[in-house]
Design an enzyme around this catalytic site. Structure first.
Site, short mmCIF file in Angstrom:
data_model
loop_
_atom_site.label_atom_id
_atom_site.label_comp_id
_atom_site.label_asym_id
_atom_site.label_seq_id
_atom_site.Cartn_x
_atom_site.Cartn_y
_atom_site.Cartn_z
N ASP A 49 -2.50 -18.17 2.66
CA ASP A 49 -3.42 -18.89 1.57
C ASP A 49 -3.65 -20.45 2.89
O ASP A 49 -4.39 -20.57 2.56
CB ASP A 49 -2.40 -19.89 0.36
N LYS A 63 3.64 -15.09 4.21
CA LYS A 63 4.47 -16.63 3.76
C LYS A 63 5.95 -15.77 3.21
O LYS A 63 6.31 -15.56 2.41
CB LYS A 63 3.48 -15.46 2.11
N TYR A 122 0.84 -1.49 -0.21
CA TYR A 122 0.02 0.12 0.36
C TYR A 122 1.02 1.61 -0.21
O TYR A 122 0.52 2.40 -0.54
CB TYR A 122 -0.89 -0.19 1.54
N ASP A 130 -11.85 -9.42 4.70
CA ASP A 130 -12.54 -9.52 3.59
C ASP A 130 -13.47 -10.77 3.75
O ASP A 130 -14.92 -11.23 4.22
CB ASP A 130 -12.93 -9.20 1.60
N ASP A 132 -5.99 -6.76 4.15
CA ASP A 132 -7.19 -6.33 3.91
C ASP A 132 -8.12 -7.73 3.39
O ASP A 132 -8.77 -7.86 3.08
CB ASP A 132 -6.55 -5.64 2.28
C1 IPM Z 1 -10.39 -1.45 3.55
C2 IPM Z 1 -10.74 -0.71 1.84
C3 IPM Z 1 -9.54 -0.47 2.12
C4 IPM Z 1 -8.09 -0.76 1.53
C5 IPM Z 1 -9.77 0.37 0.38
C6 IPM Z 1 -11.13 0.98 -0.05
C7 IPM Z 1 -8.49 1.24 -0.08
O1 IPM Z 1 -10.99 -2.20 1.13
O2 IPM Z 1 -10.32 -0.58 3.90
O3 IPM Z 1 -10.45 -3.32 3.75
O4 IPM Z 1 -8.10 -1.89 0.74
O5 IPM Z 1 -7.46 -1.33 2.82
MN MN Z 2 -10.58 -4.40 2.11
#
Ligand code: IPM
Ligand code: MN
Length: 330
Positions: free
Chosen positions: A207, A174, A122, A235, A231
């Protein structure tokens, strides 16, 4: 009770709707906030080109926290708002911890991901050579400083050792392939571990961690990992604990040299914006993380308790109705 000064960025799409419910619930919990609204996000960018002026950043430095809904609008090229607003905020305010808790009481899942939030892929290192030609080259480096890695790891050890946790910390990386950054992370982790004898540790390749997230998430207490792995994993964490509608996050500056920022993990969902349809629970739970950080831990615990019925599927309905029902339980 002291008043906390909080910057509000409702943002785009469902952002303002879910933040309104978060503020409703915080108010019902008896915590007084002095709020300042900021019109920022994709909508504002399309209106006048403003993303995040330095003057706004300077105002923010004296706030206690920032509470953000979601940013992102169709029609804005990818990266403009992400890099110009969200990442600028993380970097400039040194929000070096991204803390994302995942709880599913019925399944016995209760873990927190500590994502390093200012480095890795990032950081923006890289570039193009011969762009637009058949011999084009694009590189995107992963930046890992000993300082940045170590402070994230230390934060995670402290958290794992805190009263509410189960004294277990897993490093996810990793190391078998990323032999430079992985080596730095592993050495920093092992060296800091020597100072935290009471914490049991584990290591998972990222993984493999994806499999455990799906098949055995109960094994985790606290996880620490780099920016991009964090990140992706968060999710997945949302998906295995009832959906992204319940996933909360805090972008923290634990050194408290400025405000920390609290936002749901989900995006602006433009397809359902303005329809009073979005589940505000993730925003409300992010509000609880904000209350924790503001020292209002008793109110934060009550808000989390009130959200349990929503996470169990017992509270449903429109955005405002879910907010009302959670507020009514306080
Ligand atoms: C998150 C989002 C952000 C990230 C994006 C929108 C920049 O996906 O906060 O997880 O990748 O960190
Ligand atoms: Mn995200």
């Amino acid at each position: 009770m002291s008043t906390h000064r909080v910057g509000i960025v409702g943002g785009d799409g469902i952002g303002p709707e879910v933040i309104a419910e978060g503020l409703k619930v915080i108010n019902a919990a008896g915590v007084k906030l002095e709020t300042v609204d900021y019109d920022l996000g994709g909508g504002r960018y399309l209106k006048d080109g403003t993303i995040l002026p330095d003057s706004v950043l300077d105002e923010w430095r004296s706030l206690d926290a920032i509470y953000l809904g979601a940013v992102g609008t169709p029609g804005v090229p990818p990266g403009v708002i992400e890099r110009g607003l969200l990442l600028k905020m993380r970097f400039e305010l040194d929000l070096y911890i991204n803390q994302r808790p995942f709880v599913d009481t019925a399944k016995g899942i209760d873990f927190i991901v500590i994502r390093e939030n200012t480095e890795g892929t990032y950081a923006g290192e890289g570039g193009f050579l011969r762009k637009g030609t058949p011999h084009e080259v694009a590189t995107q480096g992963s930046v890992n400083t000993r300082m940045g890695v170590e402070r994230a790891i230390r934060y995670a050890f402290d958290l794992a050792g805190s009263a509410a946790r189960r004294k277990h910390l897993t490093l996810v990386h990793k190391t078998n392939v990323l032999t430079f950054s992985g080596d730095l992370w592993e050495r920093a982790f092992n060296e800091v571990h020597a100072e935290y004898a009471a914490i049991a540790t584990a290591y998972n390749h990222v993984d493999a961690a994806c499999i455990y997230f799906v098949e055995d998430p109960q094994r985790y207490d606290v996880i620490v990992t780099d920016n991009l792995f964090g990140d992706i994993l968060t999710d997945l964490g949302g998906a295995v604990t009832g959906g992204i509608g319940f996933a909360a996050s805090g972008n923290l500056n634990p050194a408290r040299t400025g405000p920390s920022m609290f936002e749901p993990v989900h995006g602006s969902a433009p397809d359902i914006a303005g329809q009073n349809k979005a589940n505000p629970t993730a925003a409300i739970l992010s509000g609880a993380l904000m209350l924790d950080f503001l020292g209002e831990t008793e109110a934060a615990d009550r808000v989390r308790k009130a959200c349990e019925a929503s996470m169990a599927g017992e509270i449903t309905g429109s955005t405002t109705s879910v907010g009302d029902q959670i507020a009514a339980r306080l």
